[in-house]
Motif scaffolding. Structure first.
Motif, PDB file in Angstrom:
ATOM      1  N   THR A  89      -3.612  -1.390   8.512  1.00 35.95           N
ATOM      2  CA  THR A  89      -2.336  -2.099   8.499  1.00 35.95           C
ATOM      3  C   THR A  89      -2.190  -3.004   7.288  1.00 35.95           C
ATOM      4  O   THR A  89      -1.087  -3.437   6.963  1.00 35.95           O
ATOM      5  CB  THR A  89      -2.189  -2.921   9.794  1.00 35.95           C
ATOM      6  OG1 THR A  89      -2.594  -2.119  10.900  1.00 35.95           O
ATOM      7  CG2 THR A  89      -0.751  -3.357  10.014  1.00 35.95           C
ATOM      8  N   TYR A  90      -3.302  -3.320   6.608  1.00 24.72           N
ATOM      9  CA  TYR A  90      -3.264  -4.261   5.492  1.00 24.72           C
ATOM     10  C   TYR A  90      -3.128  -3.593   4.131  1.00 24.72           C
ATOM     11  O   TYR A  90      -3.248  -4.261   3.102  1.00 24.72           O
ATOM     12  CB  TYR A  90      -4.528  -5.122   5.498  1.00 24.72           C
ATOM     13  CG  TYR A  90      -4.706  -5.995   6.725  1.00 24.72           C
ATOM     14  CD1 TYR A  90      -3.617  -6.394   7.494  1.00 24.72           C
ATOM     15  CD2 TYR A  90      -5.967  -6.418   7.110  1.00 24.72           C
ATOM     16  CE1 TYR A  90      -3.787  -7.189   8.613  1.00 24.72           C
ATOM     17  CE2 TYR A  90      -6.153  -7.228   8.225  1.00 24.72           C
ATOM     18  CZ  TYR A  90      -5.063  -7.603   8.978  1.00 24.72           C
ATOM     19  OH  TYR A  90      -5.232  -8.399  10.092  1.00 24.72           O
ATOM     20  N   ASP A  91      -2.905  -2.296   4.094  1.00 26.52           N
ATOM     21  CA  ASP A  91      -2.702  -1.632   2.812  1.00 26.52           C
ATOM     22  C   ASP A  91      -1.508  -2.259   2.094  1.00 26.52           C
ATOM     23  O   ASP A  91      -0.434  -2.430   2.667  1.00 26.52           O
ATOM     24  CB  ASP A  91      -2.463  -0.143   3.042  1.00 26.52           C
ATOM     25  CG  ASP A  91      -2.400   0.649   1.751  1.00 26.52           C
ATOM     26  OD1 ASP A  91      -1.343   0.600   1.073  1.00 26.52           O
ATOM     27  OD2 ASP A  91      -3.400   1.308   1.396  1.00 26.52           O
ATOM     28  N   GLY A  92      -1.677  -2.599   0.817  1.00 28.19           N
ATOM     29  CA  GLY A  92      -0.647  -3.338   0.103  1.00 28.19           C
ATOM     30  C   GLY A  92       0.289  -2.512  -0.736  1.00 28.19           C
ATOM     31  O   GLY A  92       1.145  -3.065  -1.436  1.00 28.19           O
ATOM     32  N   ALA A  93       0.195  -1.186  -0.666  1.00 26.42           N
ATOM     33  CA  ALA A  93       0.971  -0.339  -1.571  1.00 26.42           C
ATOM     34  C   ALA A  93       2.469  -0.472  -1.346  1.00 26.42           C
ATOM     35  O   ALA A  93       3.249  -0.587  -2.309  1.00 26.42           O
ATOM     36  CB  ALA A  93       0.536   1.115  -1.407  1.00 26.42           C
ATOM     37  N   ARG A  94       2.898  -0.421  -0.103  1.00 23.87           N
ATOM     38  CA  ARG A  94       4.335  -0.442   0.169  1.00 23.87           C
ATOM     39  C   ARG A  94       4.960  -1.770  -0.242  1.00 23.87           C
ATOM     40  O   ARG A  94       6.040  -1.792  -0.841  1.00 23.87           O
ATOM     41  CB  ARG A  94       4.556  -0.186   1.661  1.00 23.87           C
ATOM     42  CG  ARG A  94       6.014  -0.105   2.072  1.00 23.87           C
ATOM     43  CD  ARG A  94       6.706   1.079   1.465  1.00 23.87           C
ATOM     44  NE  ARG A  94       8.109   1.155   1.900  1.00 23.87           N
ATOM     45  CZ  ARG A  94       9.071   1.736   1.212  1.00 23.87           C
ATOM     46  NH1 ARG A  94       8.795   2.324   0.041  1.00 23.87           N
ATOM     47  NH2 ARG A  94      10.310   1.775   1.683  1.00 23.87           N
ATOM     48  N   LEU A  95       4.294  -2.891   0.039  1.00 22.70           N
ATOM     49  CA  LEU A  95       4.820  -4.189  -0.364  1.00 22.70           C
ATOM     50  C   LEU A  95       4.901  -4.283  -1.879  1.00 22.70           C
ATOM     51  O   LEU A  95       5.878  -4.801  -2.432  1.00 22.70           O
ATOM     52  CB  LEU A  95       3.948  -5.306   0.193  1.00 22.70           C
ATOM     53  CG  LEU A  95       4.331  -6.733  -0.195  1.00 22.70           C
ATOM     54  CD1 LEU A  95       5.738  -7.076   0.261  1.00 22.70           C
ATOM     55  CD2 LEU A  95       3.330  -7.739   0.379  1.00 22.70           C
ATOM     56  N   ALA A  96       3.871  -3.795  -2.579  1.00 27.64           N
ATOM     57  CA  ALA A  96       3.883  -3.837  -4.049  1.00 27.64           C
ATOM     58  C   ALA A  96       5.075  -3.071  -4.601  1.00 27.64           C
ATOM     59  O   ALA A  96       5.752  -3.532  -5.532  1.00 27.64           O
ATOM     60  CB  ALA A  96       2.580  -3.263  -4.591  1.00 27.64           C
ATOM     61  N   GLU A  97       5.366  -1.906  -4.001  1.00 28.84           N
ATOM     62  CA  GLU A  97       6.467  -1.074  -4.499  1.00 28.84           C
ATOM     63  C   GLU A  97       7.829  -1.690  -4.199  1.00 28.84           C
ATOM     64  O   GLU A  97       8.677  -1.828  -5.084  1.00 28.84           O
ATOM     65  CB  GLU A  97       6.376   0.315  -3.876  1.00 28.84           C
ATOM     66  CG  GLU A  97       7.486   1.249  -4.308  1.00 28.84           C
ATOM     67  CD  GLU A  97       7.403   2.620  -3.661  1.00 28.84           C
ATOM     68  OE1 GLU A  97       8.240   3.486  -3.999  1.00 28.84           O
ATOM     69  OE2 GLU A  97       6.511   2.822  -2.805  1.00 28.84           O
ATOM     70  N   VAL A  98       8.048  -2.074  -2.943  1.00 25.46           N
ATOM     71  CA  VAL A  98       9.374  -2.556  -2.535  1.00 25.46           C
ATOM     72  C   VAL A  98       9.701  -3.905  -3.166  1.00 25.46           C
ATOM     73  O   VAL A  98      10.816  -4.124  -3.656  1.00 25.46           O
ATOM     74  CB  VAL A  98       9.453  -2.652  -1.001  1.00 25.46           C
ATOM     75  CG1 VAL A  98      10.728  -3.368  -0.560  1.00 25.46           C
ATOM     76  CG2 VAL A  98       9.370  -1.266  -0.382  1.00 25.46           C
ATOM     77  N   ALA A  99       8.736  -4.834  -3.168  1.00 26.07           N
ATOM     78  CA  ALA A  99       8.978  -6.194  -3.658  1.00 26.07           C
ATOM     79  C   ALA A  99       8.715  -6.331  -5.155  1.00 26.07           C
ATOM     80  O   ALA A  99       8.988  -7.391  -5.728  1.00 26.07           O
ATOM     81  CB  ALA A  99       8.122  -7.187  -2.895  1.00 26.07           C
ATOM     82  N   ASP A 100       8.175  -5.287  -5.794  1.00 29.46           N
ATOM     83  CA  ASP A 100       7.843  -5.318  -7.217  1.00 29.46           C
ATOM     84  C   ASP A 100       6.906  -6.476  -7.534  1.00 29.46           C
ATOM     85  O   ASP A 100       7.163  -7.311  -8.395  1.00 29.46           O
ATOM     86  CB  ASP A 100       9.120  -5.419  -8.074  1.00 29.46           C
ATOM     87  CG  ASP A 100       8.846  -5.091  -9.542  1.00 29.46           C
ATOM     88  OD1 ASP A 100       7.920  -4.299  -9.823  1.00 29.46           O
ATOM     89  OD2 ASP A 100       9.552  -5.651 -10.408  1.00 29.46           O
TER      90      ASP A 100
END
Length: 509
Positions: A114-125
């Motif tokens: 659940t702590y994978d940071g890929a999606r947050l990095a992409e969406v929030a830049d």
């Protein structure tokens, strides 16, 4: 990618590049066990950075969503980086968001799915970093009085986090991040660790913004309290006099077993930071905001039903007030109340929530007294220092426990954008259940909104976005941003009648 200590090779998936298992300090083993972290040894060649590092040795009682598949080890001082693929090829430095996992101070890992940071990095830049560090007896056993030569190494688990922040300052520019704009964010124990970091002089200048999610712990252990835990730990290890040499000779399993014994005897919060007079010179958030929070914008929040995941029998009705009182007393994270105090509190909650069942009253009372009360106090204390504070409540009810509750950690899949994840909470909150519960996909809309808000805060210190106006908290109107199914709206003085009932009661977190 070149770091100060050597080159690393990650991998790219879609629009995000990831680098996992990067050492930010030397392995804390052998002569370095229980000591402050040292810089890692430089390496030659290119280090493979596609697998997360080991979690600290621990007992983790959680469900699969929060479990790291990597084997545990004392060699656990590693971090992971996710960065937009374009990030290292342009001149724009992105905000950095350092994720600190929960699990009180005893368990958990940055490697949980659940702590994978890929999606947050992409969406929030943004550039997302997550970190593993020493936990339980390995990171939070106070030895300063029993083994004086280790006094200057107190709070090694917190010192690990400072070392990770130093690594970020020295290296994150190569990954496209801005070392002068670092937001520490964490949930539950992760938020509590951030609160303690803000009271540590050695962390000043390394954290520029902070997000505390269901983790508003207002005090850590005094030396006297910590020595009780130390005595219990030594007893569990066989008793007698302990020296640093004797501690080094113990196996990881022996120490893990001792931690298990102490936590079962005292509390799951037995091991935690200590006011040692040096690394943490003064109590953290008791009576005032720590000096390290000056000028630091903060976001603070809770879920609507924090305790539902911790109370037994969450699908069972409560038939009598006597049973309600018994379940209140066995919760363990609510204050001790006399019969008269409890009767007055229950009567007040009945007036505030006249149509609610005893079970709903129990969840409201324990949630308010454990987590919400502390979060309100922390937000009020932050008002006395420069830097705004923003307050939220996460109200989305997951399918667990009959879809009745917005549980502790319920916001994490939304904040990190990982809405497909293994079983969590009650063991029946599955992907299929979540899809059936939300056939129109509103959870994806809410997750997108929350990621943009968290990213906006990391960028500027204000979580407002083009479609979300979020005013700073104040004690006059007490604006709270409520994230719920299909909506995100500001409510003034949310649950004011309940707030008045708990004012003046002791906090336990």
């Amino acid at each position: 990618m070149r770091t100060r200590y050597g080159r690393v090779k990650g991998e790219q998936t879609g629009a995000v590049r990831s680098f996992k298992g990067i050492p930010y300090a030397a392995p804390p083993v052998g002569a370095d066990r229980f000591r402050a972290p040292r810089a890692p040894q430089p390496w030659t060649g290119v280090r493979n950075a596609t697998v997360p590092g080991h979690p600290c040795v621990q007992d983790n009682p959680d469900f699969p969503a929060w479990l790291d598949p990597e084997p545990e080890s004392e060699d656990c001082l590693h971090l992971n980086v996710w960065t937009p693929a374009s990030c290292t090829g342009d001149a724009k430095a992105r905000p950095v968001m350092l994720w600190i996992h929960g699990g009180a101070f005893g368990y958990g890992s940055a490697g949980a799915p659940t702590y994978d940071g890929a999606r947050l990095a992409e969406v929030a830049d943004v550039v997302v970093v997550s970190v593993n560090h020493r936990l339980n007896v390995f990171g939070y056993l106070w030895l300063g009085d029993a083994v004086p030569e280790l006094a200057e190494h107190a709070n090694p688990g917190q010192r690990d986090l400072v070392a990770a922040l130093h690594w970020v300052r020295e290296n994150i520019g190569a990954f496209g991040g801005d070392p002068g704009n670092v937001t520490a964010f964490g949930e539950s124990g992760g938020g509590a660790k951030i609160n303690a970091l803000l009271a540590a002089p050695s962390a000043r200048g390394l954290v520029h913004k902070a997000i505390v999610q269901s983790g508003s712990q207002l005090a850590v252990l005094t030396r006297e309290q910590a020595n009780e835990v130390t005595d219990a730990t030594f007893a569990a290890l066989g008793g007698g006099k302990f020296t640093e040499s004797r501690l080094r000779k113990l196996s990881s399993e022996e120490l893990k077993q001792a931690a298990r014994t102490v936590e079962s005897k005292l509390s799951m919060l037995a091991f935690q930071p200590v006011v040692d007079g040096c690394f943490i010179p003064d109590q953290t958030w008791t009576g005032h905001a720590p000096a390290g929070s000056r000028g630091i914008p903060m976001m603070i929040g809770t879920t609507s039903h924090e305790t539902a995941v911790f109370l037994p029998g969450m699908t069972d009705q409560i038939d009598t007030d006597t049973e309600l009182r018994q379940r209140f007393d066995t919760f363990g994270l609510a204050p001790t109340l006399s019969d008269d105090e409890f009767a007055r509190l229950l009567a007040g909650y009945r007036r505030a929530m006249p149509s609610d069942t005893r079970l709903e009253l129990l969840v409201a009372m324990t949630t308010d007294l454990w987590m919400w009360h502390s979060a309100l106090i922390q937000a009020e204390l932050k008002q006395s220092t420069p830097g705004p504070v923003y307050f939220y409540e996460f109200a989305w009810r997951t399918p667990c426990f009959g879809s009745s509750w917005a549980v502790h950690a319920g916001e994490l899949p939304f904040v990190l954008g990982n809405l497909t994840y293994p079983t969590a909470w009650d063991g029946s909150d599955s992907d299929a259940a979540r899809s059936a519960d939300d056939p129109t996909g509103q959870r994806f809309v809410l997750a997108d909104r929350m990621m943009h808000a968290w990213g906006a805060f990391a960028r500027s210190g204000d979580p407002s976005t083009a479609d979300l106006a979020w005013p700073a908290y104040n004690t006059r109107t007490r604006p709270t941003l409520v994230f719920d199914r299909g909506s995100a709206s500001v409510v003034s003085d949310r649950n004011a009648s309940r707030r008045h009932l708990i004012e003046g009661l002791p906090t336990v977190w």
